[in-house]
Write a protein that holds these residues in place. Structure first.
Motif, short mmCIF file in Angstrom:
data_model
loop_
_atom_site.label_atom_id
_atom_site.label_comp_id
_atom_site.label_asym_id
_atom_site.label_seq_id
_atom_site.Cartn_x
_atom_site.Cartn_y
_atom_site.Cartn_z
N GLN A 130 -24.92 21.98 -43.11
CA GLN A 130 -23.85 20.50 -43.41
C GLN A 130 -22.45 21.02 -43.38
N THR A 188 -25.47 14.70 -48.08
CA THR A 188 -25.20 14.98 -46.65
C THR A 188 -23.99 15.95 -46.40
N CYS A 202 -20.97 8.86 -42.22
CA CYS A 202 -21.69 10.18 -42.16
C CYS A 202 -22.11 10.10 -40.64
N ARG A 249 -20.84 13.05 -38.00
CA ARG A 249 -21.96 13.77 -37.05
C ARG A 249 -21.69 13.58 -35.63
#
Length: 420
Positions: free
Chosen positions: A106, A133, A409, A413
């Motif tokens: 992560q 996360t 999030c 990513r």
């Protein structure tokens, strides 16, 4: 008289100490189950009055984060707080998740808390949302009245230097793990300036992305009451009325600061009727025996009433350069006498977040960063406006958890796979 306000405040705090002690003793006596008054309406009224008096006259200390565990991929993981970087005015706090086996892959997330009166714990909900996360870090700013004069001053240039140094400390170059940054409110300005300075110097330790949330990037857009107040009064008014000297017996005795108690009075006055109503409601909850509602009130105000002093130089520079002279959008902001050029940002992705009902940073003030950072490719820029939330709701609360945090999030990513 203005210059003596800090000393008067300290004397009043000390003067109320005997009354607080007596009230506290009365409260414990009344709440004792063996006391016959404990079960009467009169007793509950006395206890409620005593608790409210004690809470309204106490000095609230620095709160704890209190985040002991989190869930990562369905597994409960213990959290250990540790400082991994330290300077006189700030520590970098790491929420180290104690995995039983190999930790999941992560990214790191550096949350830059605003240095605007409240402690970093105001972002407890922000931290909590990203613990499952990301590998989370947060700036834990020091109360200026606790930093001795021998440690020197702290201004906007120092703030930018601190952030750049933290990003270098957490850099992808160290361990191959991407670093993302998130600036809340006032912190958005020094964060974007730090990244611009690093990009201009071709620094390899730039972050993969930065998220700016409810920040005053361009306060000329949809100016709020806070913005208009700064422009109408001018910097000299703030210098005369807001700056005071830390008195004995604090460690920073002699330091020029913008005191926390003055900031708190400003916060309270903006929604005075709501705060009075909230305390009356708590009184009624205590009398009625509604412990859950009273506890929610305690939790909120334990955080809200805990404030810290800011150094005078940092506060005045922020008011003048960000809110009065609008140096960031006009391209006039300097760091260590070098011009900050937001167009220099090329590799760091940018995501701006605003709240529809934000009465601190108006809608469009943060989004303005997207146009100012013209060097960032369109594929690496995004904006999100959350309907139905004010300033606090941008980084805390149910809509933040269900709508804003998931989008952040997703953005982090995606940016790890999009070429700069």
């Amino acid at each position: 008289m203005d210059r003596m306000s800090y000393q008067i405040y300290e004397m009043l705090h000390l003067a109320f100490a005997p009354a607080r002690a007596m009230t506290d003793a009365l409260l414990h006596t009344i709440k004792n189950p063996l006391n016959p008054l404990h079960h009467t309406t009169l007793g509950r009224n006395i206890a409620a009055s005593a608790e409210l008096f004690e809470r309204m006259t106490r000095r609230y200390g620095k709160p704890m984060f209190g985040l002991d565990t989190t869930l990562v991929d369905g597994e409960e993981v213990e959290i250990v707080e540790e400082f991994v970087w330290q300077r006189p005015f700030c520590g970098l706090l790491h929420f180290n998740r104690q995995f039983a086996g190999a930790p999941p892959k992560q990214s790191k997330l550096l949350i830059v808390a605003p240095m605007s009166g409240h402690y970093a714990t105001l972002l407890r909900g922000t931290v909590e949302a990203f613990l499952p996360t990301h590998d989370v870090y947060i700036t834990d700013w020091a109360d200026a009245r606790t930093v001795p004069l021998v440690e020197g001053g702290f201004d906007l240039d120092d703030y930018v230097d601190y952030l750049a140094d933290m990003m270098r400390h957490l850099s992808r170059q160290k361990d191959g793990v991407p670093l993302h940054t998130l600036g809340v409110c006032q912190a958005s300005v020094p964060l974007i300036c730090a990244i611009a300075a690093m990009e201009a110097a071709n620094d390899p330790d730039y972050p993969e992305s930065t998220v700016l949330m409810g920040g005053p990037i361009d306060t000329r857009v949809a100016p709020t009451a806070v913005n208009r107040l700064a422009e109408q009064r001018g910097i000299e008014w703030f210098r005369r009325h807001c700056i005071h000297t830390v008195p004995f017996p604090h460690a920073a005795m002699g330091r020029q600061v913008y005191p926390g108690f003055l900031q708190l009075s400003g916060f309270m006055s903006m929604n005075f009727e709501r705060h009075v109503s909230a305390h009356l409601e708590m009184f009624n909850h205590l009398v009625e025996g509604d412990g859950d509602s009273a506890e929610k009130h305690r939790d909120f105000y334990d955080e809200y009433l805990a404030v810290m002093d800011l150094t005078a130089e940092f506060y005045l520079q922020t008011v003048e350069r960000v809110f009065i002279r609008h140096e960031v959008p006009l391209g006039l902001m300097r760091h260590r006498d070098k011009l900050i050029d937001l167009k220099a940002i090329r590799r760091t992705a940018l995501f701006t977040v605003e709240g529809e009902k934000d009465d601190i940073s108006g809608v469009g003030q943060t989004e303005a960063a997207l146009d100012l950072c013209a060097g960032v490719p369109a594929a690496r820029k995004a904006h999100y406006l959350q309907l139905g939330v004010g300033h606090y709701g941008v980084f805390n609360g149910s809509r933040f958890r269900s709508h804003i945090a998931p989008r952040i999030c997703d953005f982090t990513r995606q940016m790890e796979s999009v070429e700069a």
